[in-house]
Enzyme design. Structure first.
Site, PDB file in Angstrom:
ATOM      1  N   GLU A  67      48.836  35.147  52.519  1.00  0.00           N
ATOM      2  CA  GLU A  67      48.107  33.982  51.999  1.00  0.00           C
ATOM      3  C   GLU A  67      49.074  33.228  51.077  1.00  0.00           C
ATOM      4  OE1 GLU A  67      45.109  34.922  49.071  1.00  0.00           O
ATOM      5  OE2 GLU A  67      43.954  33.083  49.434  1.00  0.00           O
ATOM      6  N   HIS A 116      34.036  38.275  49.065  1.00  0.00           N
ATOM      7  CA  HIS A 116      34.059  38.895  47.730  1.00  0.00           C
ATOM      8  C   HIS A 116      32.688  38.704  47.101  1.00  0.00           C
ATOM      9  CE1 HIS A 116      38.527  39.215  47.712  1.00  0.00           C
ATOM     10  NE2 HIS A 116      38.410  38.186  48.544  1.00  0.00           N
ATOM     11  N   HIS A 168      44.936  42.044  51.374  1.00  0.00           N
ATOM     12  CA  HIS A 168      45.239  40.609  51.342  1.00  0.00           C
ATOM     13  C   HIS A 168      46.758  40.454  51.427  1.00  0.00           C
ATOM     14  CE1 HIS A 168      41.169  40.113  49.846  1.00  0.00           C
ATOM     15  NE2 HIS A 168      41.325  38.811  49.659  1.00  0.00           N
TER      16      HIS A 168
HETATM   17  N1  ADE Z   1      39.998  37.223  45.312  1.00  0.00           N
HETATM   18  C1  ADE Z   1      39.020  36.389  45.644  1.00  0.00           C
HETATM   19  N2  ADE Z   1      39.455  35.462  46.519  1.00  0.00           N
HETATM   20  C2  ADE Z   1      40.771  35.724  46.747  1.00  0.00           C
HETATM   21  C3  ADE Z   1      41.775  35.145  47.549  1.00  0.00           C
HETATM   22  N3  ADE Z   1      41.543  34.078  48.319  1.00  0.00           N
HETATM   23  N4  ADE Z   1      43.009  35.669  47.497  1.00  0.00           N
HETATM   24  C4  ADE Z   1      43.249  36.746  46.737  1.00  0.00           C
HETATM   25  N5  ADE Z   1      42.349  37.327  45.963  1.00  0.00           N
HETATM   26  C5  ADE Z   1      41.112  36.837  45.964  1.00  0.00           C
HETATM   27 ZN    ZN Z   2      39.796  37.315  49.837  1.00  0.00          ZN
END
Ligand code: ADE
Ligand code: ZN
Length: 328
Positions: free
Chosen positions: A195, A14, A192
């Site tokens: 996670e 990012h 994403h």
């Molecule tokens: N934006 C920046 N880092 C992130 C992450 N680890 N998970 C989700 N959104 C993000």
């Molecule tokens: Zn990320």
């Protein structure tokens, strides 16, 4: 051991999340913006749980208010990546922060970022491409505006579309319109997932958004049928082990599933996510993986090749990157 000089390919970074704290502090001072609350006593970013991380991340973007700021940011970030051996990087860019989702303003920010990337390529030998990213907790309506910005600027430099932010809010299907729009504009897709959500979240991203890569995806390990499916379908995971350990998705490096996913044939790659927040770099990631899983150079060569093959760039750029990996 250190892998600092080994050439590396990074797919998940990012841009604002890679901003060195000194850079953001300096910019805030120039503009007389008081964001001192986001820094700890050592001068780094303050750090708590994921929600706190997102809050501080967003506060740190406040002084980044012009295309010129993003030009300087891009140069600073790429100099640091190149110093750790990165030869090719894909970065998430959010029109939410770059011009407030206005297409005209977004074009100006993008122009500045690309100009900085061209300079870094000439000077530091690192190639950058952009993935426009909507932010899940900002909601589906804003994501549609982001997708329009992405579609307007899709091409040989903006090569992908994705979604970041808080995976615990909303559903992938809420963002299907945006992903359809991006796909029709010729962009490659990543999301994403896996996670903060479990296997169901990954399945939903694959099914509802039809992505070819998953950001993180590590919690697939909780469902071995899904792991087999990822391996069979060649879905690429952008794994960020240092980020997962720092944010306590896993308690330590040994508990991280990247080794099991690799052994089960999933196409894993390694990235840093938001390096200064998580006190990591690409060479630190490689070194910790080598120490933790006893991985040798052959494994890292495989990871790099997988990443180069899964990069969203055009064929000529990919061939150039693969050549740099081979001749190293
Ligand atoms: N934006 C920046 N880092 C992130 C992450 N680890 N998970 C989700 N959104 C993000
Ligand atoms: Zn990320």
């Amino acid at each position: 051991m250190t892998t600092r000089d080994m050439p590396k390919v990074e797919l998940h970074l990012h841009l604002e999340g890679a901003a060195p704290p000194d850079f953001i502090r300096g910019l805030a001072k120039e503009k007389s913006i008081d964001i001192s609350g986001i820094f700890n006593e050592q001068g780094g970013y303050r750090f708590g749980d994921f929600r706190e991380f997102l809050r501080i991340y967003e506060a740190a973007t406040e002084p980044l208010s012009t295309p010129e700021d993003y030009h300087r940011l891009t140069r600073a970030v790429l100099a640091e990546s190149a110093a750790h051996g990165v030869v090719y990087s894909e970065t998430f860019l959010s029109p939410d922060f770059c011009g407030g989702r206005d297409v005209g303003a977004w074009r100006e920010y993008l122009h500045a970022i690309r100009e900085a990337a061209d300079q870094a390529e000439a000077q530091d030998g690192i190639t950058l491409r952009g993935i426009v990213t909507c932010i899940r907790h900002f909601g589906p309506e804003k994501a549609r505006e982001v997708a329009l910005c992405a579609a307007e600027t899709a091409g040989d430099w903006i090569v992908g579309f994705g979604i970041a932010g808080d995976e615990r809010i909303g559903q992938p299907k809420d963002f299907a319109w945006s992903f359809d729009m991006a796909r029709e504009a010729g962009l490659r897709l990543t999301a994403h997932a896996g996670e903060w959500g479990g296997p169901e979240s990954i399945r939903a991203a694959l099914h509802d958004l039809r992505v070819e890569r998953i950001g993180h995806g590590v919690r697939a390990i909780e469902d071995l049928a899904l792991v087999d499916e990822l391996a069979e379908n060649g879905i690429v995971l952008e794994v960020c082990p240092g980020s997962n350990v720092a944010l306590r998705v896993y308690p330590n490096w040994r508990a991280h599933p990247i080794g099991q996913l690799y052994d089960r044939g999933v196409k894993v790659t390694v990235s840093t996510d938001d390096p200064p927040f998580f006190h990591t770099t690409m060479s630190y990631e490689f070194d910790r993986l080598a120490d933790t899983f006893d991985w040798d150079d052959g494994v890292f060569e495989t990871l790099n090749r997988t990443a180069a093959e899964a990069a969203f760039c055009d064929a000529d750029t990919r061939a150039r990157i693969l050549k740099r990996l081979e001749t190293a």
